[in-house]
Design a protein around this motif. Structure first.
Motif, PDB file in Angstrom:
ATOM      1  N   SER A   7      -0.472  45.095 -62.946  1.00 16.07           N
ATOM      2  CA  SER A   7       0.056  46.411 -63.316  1.00 16.07           C
ATOM      3  C   SER A   7       1.570  46.310 -63.486  1.00 16.07           C
ATOM      4  CB  SER A   7      -0.266  47.439 -62.228  1.00 16.07           C
ATOM      5  OG  SER A   7       0.509  47.176 -61.068  1.00 16.07           O
ATOM      6  N   LYS A   8       2.154  47.334 -64.049  1.00 19.39           N
ATOM      7  CA  LYS A   8       3.606  47.350 -64.240  1.00 19.39           C
ATOM      8  C   LYS A   8       4.319  47.235 -62.891  1.00 19.39           C
ATOM      9  CE  LYS A   8       7.347  50.004 -66.268  1.00 19.39           C
ATOM     10  NZ  LYS A   8       7.743  51.193 -67.024  1.00 19.39           N
ATOM     11  N   LYS A  11       4.027  43.741 -61.525  1.00 21.04           N
ATOM     12  CA  LYS A  11       4.932  42.841 -62.242  1.00 21.04           C
ATOM     13  C   LYS A  11       6.356  42.975 -61.723  1.00 21.04           C
ATOM     14  CE  LYS A  11       2.294  42.519 -66.543  1.00 21.04           C
ATOM     15  NZ  LYS A  11       2.261  42.811 -67.983  1.00 21.04           N
ATOM     16  N   GLN A  12       6.760  44.189 -61.402  1.00 15.16           N
ATOM     17  CA  GLN A  12       8.108  44.402 -60.859  1.00 15.16           C
ATOM     18  C   GLN A  12       8.248  43.754 -59.482  1.00 15.16           C
ATOM     19  OE1 GLN A  12       8.286  48.677 -61.123  1.00 15.16           O
ATOM     20  NE2 GLN A  12       9.314  48.625 -63.117  1.00 15.16           N
TER      21      GLN A  12
END
Length: 123
Positions: A7-8, A11-12
């Protein structure tokens, strides 16, 4: 693990952890290079430093591979080497944390077995 979806937010988290580990190791390398450079007294010392830098650069390029298909393996290696902690990956999904913790447990067990075999061989 190659088919994991990130997911975003994951990833962060992964990118932050990856960068922190790299920064830690880079800081140690810089300190080591400063010490070695300060100890240079002859040309051969400079060539040894150059060899060291070439080797370290190659190792870092291989170790810090930010492809999602191999990222859990990278994180496992960084945790084992002490550049990253599992806590820094908090927020990743169980589909990533479970195989990562299993991988670390297997590696720890194998390391203990290898140590035990080595100690038995010395007796």
């Amino acid at each position: 693990m190659r088919d994991l979806q990130w997911s975003k937010g994951e990833k962060q988290i992964a990118q932050r952890a990856f960068r922190q580990a790299l920064a830690r190791e880079a800081d140690e390398i810089v300190q080591r290079v400063r010490r070695q450079a300060a100890a240079i007294t002859e040309l051969e010392d400079a060539w040894r430093l150059e060899d060291y830098l070439r080797e370290v650069r190659k190792e870092l390029a291989q170790k810090y591979d930010y492809r999602y298909s191999v990222l859990l393996y990278v994180f496992a290696n960084l945790i084992e080497e002490g550049w990253l902690s599992l806590d820094e990956l908090a927020g990743l999904g169980e589909d990533k944390l479970t195989p990562l913790t299993q991988m670390l447990a297997i590696r720890q067990r194998l390391a203990r077995e290898n140590n035990a075999e080595g100690e038995a061989g010395r007796l």
